[in-house]
Design a protein around this motif. Sequence first.
Motif, PDB file in Angstrom:
ATOM      1  N   LYS A 153       0.855  -1.171   0.000  1.00 20.38           N
ATOM      2  CA  LYS A 153       0.000   0.000   0.000  1.00 20.38           C
ATOM      3  C   LYS A 153       0.898   1.230   0.000  1.00 20.38           C
ATOM      4  O   LYS A 153       2.049   1.169   0.446  1.00 20.38           O
ATOM      5  N   THR A 154       0.381   2.338  -0.510  1.00 17.23           N
ATOM      6  CA  THR A 154       1.182   3.567  -0.592  1.00 17.23           C
ATOM      7  C   THR A 154       0.435   4.713   0.069  1.00 17.23           C
ATOM      8  O   THR A 154      -0.752   4.928  -0.194  1.00 17.23           O
ATOM      9  N   ALA A 155       1.154   5.415   0.933  1.00 25.14           N
ATOM     10  CA  ALA A 155       0.615   6.616   1.567  1.00 25.14           C
ATOM     11  C   ALA A 155       1.388   7.824   1.041  1.00 25.14           C
ATOM     12  O   ALA A 155       2.599   7.738   0.799  1.00 25.14           O
ATOM     13  N   THR A 156       0.691   8.925   0.848  1.00 24.76           N
ATOM     14  CA  THR A 156       1.333  10.152   0.363  1.00 24.76           C
ATOM     15  C   THR A 156       1.029  11.296   1.319  1.00 24.76           C
ATOM     16  O   THR A 156       0.088  11.238   2.123  1.00 24.76           O
ATOM     17  N   ALA A 157       1.836  12.321   1.227  1.00 28.86           N
ATOM     18  CA  ALA A 157       1.638  13.510   2.063  1.00 28.86           C
ATOM     19  C   ALA A 157       2.192  14.712   1.328  1.00 28.86           C
ATOM     20  O   ALA A 157       3.132  14.596   0.529  1.00 28.86           O
ATOM     21  N   SER A 158       1.620  15.865   1.593  1.00 27.35           N
ATOM     22  CA  SER A 158       2.093  17.090   0.960  1.00 27.35           C
ATOM     23  C   SER A 158       3.456  17.476   1.515  1.00 27.35           C
ATOM     24  O   SER A 158       3.905  16.960   2.545  1.00 27.35           O
ATOM     25  N   LEU A 159       4.117  18.402   0.830  1.00 25.98           N
ATOM     26  CA  LEU A 159       5.437  18.840   1.266  1.00 25.98           C
ATOM     27  C   LEU A 159       5.377  19.566   2.601  1.00 25.98           C
ATOM     28  O   LEU A 159       6.390  19.667   3.303  1.00 25.98           O
ATOM     29  N   GLU A 160       4.210  20.067   2.979  1.00 26.48           N
ATOM     30  CA  GLU A 160       4.082  20.743   4.261  1.00 26.48           C
ATOM     31  C   GLU A 160       3.994  19.753   5.419  1.00 26.48           C
ATOM     32  O   GLU A 160       4.158  20.132   6.578  1.00 26.48           O
ATOM     33  N   SER A 161       3.727  18.490   5.130  1.00 27.61           N
ATOM     34  CA  SER A 161       3.620  17.475   6.173  1.00 27.61           C
ATOM     35  C   SER A 161       4.991  16.883   6.454  1.00 27.61           C
ATOM     36  O   SER A 161       5.894  16.929   5.614  1.00 27.61           O
ATOM     37  N   GLU A 162       5.144  16.329   7.639  1.00 28.70           N
ATOM     38  CA  GLU A 162       6.420  15.719   7.988  1.00 28.70           C
ATOM     39  C   GLU A 162       6.543  14.301   7.460  1.00 28.70           C
ATOM     40  O   GLU A 162       7.627  13.836   7.151  1.00 28.70           O
ATOM     41  N   TRP A 163       5.430  13.566   7.354  1.00 24.02           N
ATOM     42  CA  TRP A 163       5.509  12.158   6.979  1.00 24.02           C
ATOM     43  C   TRP A 163       4.128  11.671   6.559  1.00 24.02           C
ATOM     44  O   TRP A 163       3.124  12.101   7.125  1.00 24.02           O
ATOM     45  N   PRO A 164       4.057  10.775   5.571  1.00 18.92           N
ATOM     46  CA  PRO A 164       2.751  10.207   5.215  1.00 18.92           C
ATOM     47  C   PRO A 164       2.118   9.500   6.408  1.00 18.92           C
ATOM     48  O   PRO A 164       2.784   8.770   7.143  1.00 18.92           O
ATOM     49  N   THR A 165       0.833   9.701   6.589  1.00 14.06           N
ATOM     50  CA  THR A 165       0.128   9.115   7.725  1.00 14.06           C
ATOM     51  C   THR A 165      -0.363   7.715   7.388  1.00 14.06           C
ATOM     52  O   THR A 165      -0.971   7.501   6.338  1.00 14.06           O
ATOM     53  N   THR A 166      -0.072   6.763   8.275  1.00 18.36           N
ATOM     54  CA  THR A 166      -0.579   5.401   8.133  1.00 18.36           C
ATOM     55  C   THR A 166      -1.313   5.037   9.418  1.00 18.36           C
ATOM     56  O   THR A 166      -1.032   5.578  10.487  1.00 18.36           O
ATOM     57  N   ASN A 167      -2.216   4.107   9.305  1.00 20.03           N
ATOM     58  CA  ASN A 167      -3.013   3.707  10.459  1.00 20.03           C
ATOM     59  C   ASN A 167      -2.391   2.495  11.135  1.00 20.03           C
ATOM     60  O   ASN A 167      -2.218   1.441  10.520  1.00 20.03           O
ATOM     61  N   GLY A 168      -2.057   2.641  12.429  1.00 19.34           N
ATOM     62  CA  GLY A 168      -1.580   1.507  13.205  1.00 19.34           C
ATOM     63  C   GLY A 168      -0.133   1.141  12.931  1.00 19.34           C
ATOM     64  O   GLY A 168       0.639   1.899  12.328  1.00 19.34           O
ATOM     65  N   ASP A 169       0.226  -0.037  13.385  1.00 18.47           N
ATOM     66  CA  ASP A 169       1.578  -0.571  13.272  1.00 18.47           C
ATOM     67  C   ASP A 169       1.782  -1.121  11.871  1.00 18.47           C
ATOM     68  O   ASP A 169       1.029  -2.001  11.428  1.00 18.47           O
ATOM     69  N   VAL A 170       2.777  -0.612  11.157  1.00 12.02           N
ATOM     70  CA  VAL A 170       2.974  -1.007   9.760  1.00 12.02           C
ATOM     71  C   VAL A 170       4.428  -1.377   9.520  1.00 12.02           C
ATOM     72  O   VAL A 170       5.327  -1.033  10.298  1.00 12.02           O
ATOM     73  N   LEU A 171       4.653  -2.076   8.397  1.00 12.90           N
ATOM     74  CA  LEU A 171       5.989  -2.396   7.911  1.00 12.90           C
ATOM     75  C   LEU A 171       6.275  -1.497   6.724  1.00 12.90           C
ATOM     76  O   LEU A 171       5.606  -1.593   5.686  1.00 12.90           O
ATOM     77  N   PHE A 172       7.257  -0.586   6.872  1.00 13.79           N
ATOM     78  CA  PHE A 172       7.560   0.355   5.810  1.00 13.79           C
ATOM     79  C   PHE A 172       8.478  -0.272   4.768  1.00 13.79           C
ATOM     80  O   PHE A 172       9.337  -1.101   5.084  1.00 13.79           O
ATOM     81  N   GLY A 173       8.296   0.148   3.525  1.00 10.00           N
ATOM     82  CA  GLY A 173       9.144  -0.274   2.420  1.00 10.00           C
ATOM     83  C   GLY A 173       9.828   0.929   1.787  1.00 10.00           C
ATOM     84  O   GLY A 173      10.464   1.732   2.467  1.00 10.00           O
ATOM     85  N   ASP A 174       9.672   1.070   0.482  1.00 12.07           N
ATOM     86  CA  ASP A 174      10.318   2.156  -0.249  1.00 12.07           C
ATOM     87  C   ASP A 174       9.711   3.495   0.152  1.00 12.07           C
ATOM     88  O   ASP A 174       8.505   3.608   0.369  1.00 12.07           O
ATOM     89  N   GLN A 175      10.571   4.528   0.236  1.00 13.09           N
ATOM     90  CA  GLN A 175      10.128   5.865   0.641  1.00 13.09           C
ATOM     91  C   GLN A 175      10.876   6.891  -0.189  1.00 13.09           C
ATOM     92  O   GLN A 175      12.003   6.649  -0.629  1.00 13.09           O
ATOM     93  N   GLY A 176      10.253   8.033  -0.404  1.00 14.07           N
ATOM     94  CA  GLY A 176      10.921   9.077  -1.165  1.00 14.07           C
ATOM     95  C   GLY A 176       9.976  10.207  -1.521  1.00 14.07           C
ATOM     96  O   GLY A 176       9.062  10.526  -0.757  1.00 14.07           O
ATOM     97  N   MET A 177      10.201  10.803  -2.711  1.00  9.64           N
ATOM     98  CA  MET A 177       9.438  11.958  -3.158  1.00  9.64           C
ATOM     99  C   MET A 177       8.745  11.617  -4.469  1.00  9.64           C
ATOM    100  O   MET A 177       9.197  10.785  -5.249  1.00  9.64           O
ATOM    101  N   LEU A 178       7.617  12.311  -4.706  1.00 10.46           N
ATOM    102  CA  LEU A 178       6.889  12.203  -5.958  1.00 10.46           C
ATOM    103  C   LEU A 178       7.029  13.505  -6.740  1.00 10.46           C
ATOM    104  O   LEU A 178       6.959  14.597  -6.164  1.00 10.46           O
ATOM    105  N   THR A 179       7.222  13.390  -8.055  1.00  9.06           N
ATOM    106  CA  THR A 179       7.253  14.566  -8.914  1.00  9.06           C
ATOM    107  C   THR A 179       5.846  14.837  -9.440  1.00  9.06           C
ATOM    108  O   THR A 179       4.915  14.058  -9.220  1.00  9.06           O
ATOM    109  N   ALA A 180       5.700  15.938 -10.164  1.00 11.85           N
ATOM    110  CA  ALA A 180       4.386  16.294 -10.704  1.00 11.85           C
ATOM    111  C   ALA A 180       3.872  15.245 -11.679  1.00 11.85           C
ATOM    112  O   ALA A 180       2.660  15.056 -11.818  1.00 11.85           O
ATOM    113  N   SER A 181       4.766  14.547 -12.355  1.00  4.53           N
ATOM    114  CA  SER A 181       4.357  13.506 -13.309  1.00  4.53           C
ATOM    115  C   SER A 181       4.063  12.175 -12.633  1.00  4.53           C
ATOM    116  O   SER A 181       3.675  11.219 -13.306  1.00  4.53           O
ATOM    117  N   GLY A 182       4.271  12.080 -11.317  1.00  2.07           N
ATOM    118  CA  GLY A 182       4.047  10.837 -10.594  1.00  2.07           C
ATOM    119  C   GLY A 182       5.279   9.970 -10.469  1.00  2.07           C
ATOM    120  O   GLY A 182       5.212   8.881  -9.881  1.00  2.07           O
TER     121      GLY A 182
END
Length: 325
Positions: free
Chosen positions: A231-260
């Motif tokens: 699953k993928t969570a996103t957050a705006s640049l004004e946020s500190e971190w994408p919000t997820t519900n509960g205890d999760v296992l994180f995978g790949d993380q980074g930034m999204l460009t305007a083209s996705g």
Amino acid sequence: MTATTTAAAPAPATGRPAATGRTVLRLHRAALIVWLVVVAAAAGSLLWAYGPAATDAYANWRRQCPDDIDTCLWDTTINGYYRAVRLPELALSWLCLPVAAWAGAALTGREMENGTAKLAWTQSVSPARWLAGKLAVPAAVLTAGTTALVLVHRLTFETNPFPVYLHWSERETFVANGPVALALPLCALALGALTGLLLRRTLPALAVGTAVTWGVIHLAARVTPDLWPWKTATASLESEWPTTNGDVLFGDQGMLTASGARIPYPTCGDDFARCMADHHAVAFYADYHPASHFWPLQLVETGILLAVATAAVAIAFWLLRRRTA
């Protein structure tokens, strides 16, 4: 004339074949005793954590932190509880390595090196039955003990009173909580036994079997999360971190460009906004597995390990049949 009598030659024994199961238990009773001690100690530790340890530690914890739990999440009052659970988890996660060493050295490698395997094959025990007994009896003993520990661990996990401990996504807790804990020693047993048959020497089989088993379990742990959709969570640049519900296992993380498109986190100086504009980044993203993915991930990794074990057993029987044909 004196009559001479000749004693009839005794008929060849046609009794039932040697009981390979009892033979395996008798030859390896020291390993059996060690295994029973490990299971008893780990089960006792988990039951203690489930009962008096959890009750006392939680009472002390809340006494010291009556208002703000967050200030005492890592308080020393629960360290004993933590160790009582963590040590059995470590045993279930890494038990496979001594199993592989024992299977390669004592179960098959030593008997091939000393010639006792060939002696057994001449005493009404076929090579195939010999190998079947060598694998079936330890597999049954390992499965029974590991199943008991997994059940007790799940009991402790589901009643865990401390939110900071026993996250499902931590590797040792993940293994100890499901069928992966059963598949690990079975895979190690098969790989170790195959290594002993291949090398036919005790110490090389011990070393190589352990190394191969470590490589297999390490690879299985690494690829399993990617074999089930993230699953993928996103957050705006004004946020500190994408919000997820509960205890999760994180995978790949980074930034999204305007083209996705996904890009890694850039190295920025003091001007964060300018840095984001230079890299055309518009949002953060994080791939994750929620707690609802626990069973799919367990079944995927269990399937990988059992497939490797099945292949190793099949190769072992094929190799033995070819050498003894």
